[in-house]
Motif scaffolding. Structure first.
Motif, PDB file in Angstrom:
ATOM      1  N   TYR B  33       0.841  -1.191   0.000  1.00 57.87           N
ATOM      2  CA  TYR B  33       0.000   0.000   0.000  1.00 57.87           C
ATOM      3  C   TYR B  33       0.887   1.257   0.000  1.00 57.87           C
ATOM      4  O   TYR B  33       1.905   1.294   0.672  1.00 57.87           O
ATOM      5  N   TYR B  35       0.330   5.282   0.970  1.00 56.62           N
ATOM      6  CA  TYR B  35      -0.565   6.256   1.584  1.00 56.62           C
ATOM      7  C   TYR B  35       0.077   7.651   1.495  1.00 56.62           C
ATOM      8  O   TYR B  35       1.296   7.798   1.533  1.00 56.62           O
ATOM      9  N   GLN B  37      -0.019  11.154   3.708  1.00 54.72           N
ATOM     10  CA  GLN B  37      -0.464  11.733   4.967  1.00 54.72           C
ATOM     11  C   GLN B  37      -0.079  13.209   5.003  1.00 54.72           C
ATOM     12  O   GLN B  37       1.084  13.565   5.194  1.00 54.72           O
ATOM     13  N   GLY B  42      -5.188  12.089   8.732  1.00 53.46           N
ATOM     14  CA  GLY B  42      -4.824  10.678   8.751  1.00 53.46           C
ATOM     15  C   GLY B  42      -4.316  10.233   7.392  1.00 53.46           C
ATOM     16  O   GLY B  42      -4.493  10.929   6.384  1.00 53.46           O
ATOM     17  N   PRO B  43      -3.674   9.088   7.334  1.00 59.54           N
ATOM     18  CA  PRO B  43      -3.194   8.570   6.044  1.00 59.54           C
ATOM     19  C   PRO B  43      -4.349   8.332   5.073  1.00 59.54           C
ATOM     20  O   PRO B  43      -5.419   7.871   5.474  1.00 59.54           O
TER      21      PRO B  43
END
Lengths: 111, 115
Positions: B33, B35, B37, B42-43
């Motif tokens: 994954y 992400y 941020q 939040g991510p």
């Protein structure tokens, strides 16, 4: 739209105080719920998770969380915090294979 | 067991420049994954790979972001060209099989500053 909210942006507590961090989500179906923690300078790591069964989940370092389906909530608790609990806490919800994180709550514990 | 590795840890670029981030997941983890941020948030999942195939890239800004996971092991995330709003920490995570019971293990992140 699906969303995750956390009630407090920043919480300041004295050592030995009790902690409760709120988390609410807006999904209507089956969910899996998580709390992650990020200590200063460290990676995000899993505190605890709920998939099914007993709605009261116990995690590492004395943390627990309660899933209340009727309230769409998954609040994190600890009866007595320590200075070492100072960190950023993230609630996350998985639904239909998508994981959505909340905005996080910064916890500062004063010795 | 070695954790998720990411490099670089920090990157500063000017807008319209290109940048690439690298991630090496935990050995044997099929799911990877990426992400984003942003500070104070939040991510947010950008893309999820299962082995070398894309499972979910619905939140990836495909006009400027791209990612690949050749050979189903390590992965690269690229931004080209970067915008000011891309300033964020880019997190890589991996999990064993990607099922709903899986735990995601996160890397240290790459902090990107776009000037």
């Amino acid at each position: 739209a699906q969303s995750v909210s956390q009630h407090n942006h920043h919480v300041i507590l004295s050592e030995a105080a009790s902690l409760e961090l709120g988390c609410n989500y807006s999904y209507g179906g089956t969910v899996n719920l998580f709390w992650y923690v990020q200590y200063p300078g460290q990676h995000l790591q899993l505190l605890l998770k709920y998939f099914s069964g007993d709605p009261l989940v116990k995690g590492i370092k004395g943390f627990e969380a309660e899933f209340i389906k009727s309230k769409f909530s998954f609040n994190l608790r600890k009866p007595s915090v320590q200075w070492s609990d100072t960190a950023e806490y993230f609630c996350a919800v998985r639904s239909y294979d998508k994981v959505i994180f909340g905005p996080g709550t910064s916890l500062s514990v004063i010795p | 067991e070695a954790g998720v590795a990411q490099s670089p840890r920090y990157k500063i670029i000017e807008k319209r420049q290109s940048v690439a981030f690298w991630c090496n997941p935990i050995s044997g983890h099929a799911t990877l994954y990426w992400y984003q941020q942003i500070l104070g948030q939040g991510p947010k999942l950008l893309i999820q790979f299962q082995n070398n195939g894309v499972v979910d890239d619905s939140q990836l800004p495909k006009d400027r972001f791209s990612a690949e996971r050749l050979k189903g092991v390590d992965s690269t995330l690229k931004i080209q060209p970067a915008k000011l709003e891309d300033s964020a920490v880019y997190l890589c995570a991996s999990s064993l099989v990607g099922s709903y019971i899986d735990e995601q293990f996160f890397g240290p992140g790459t902090r990107l500053t776009v000037l």
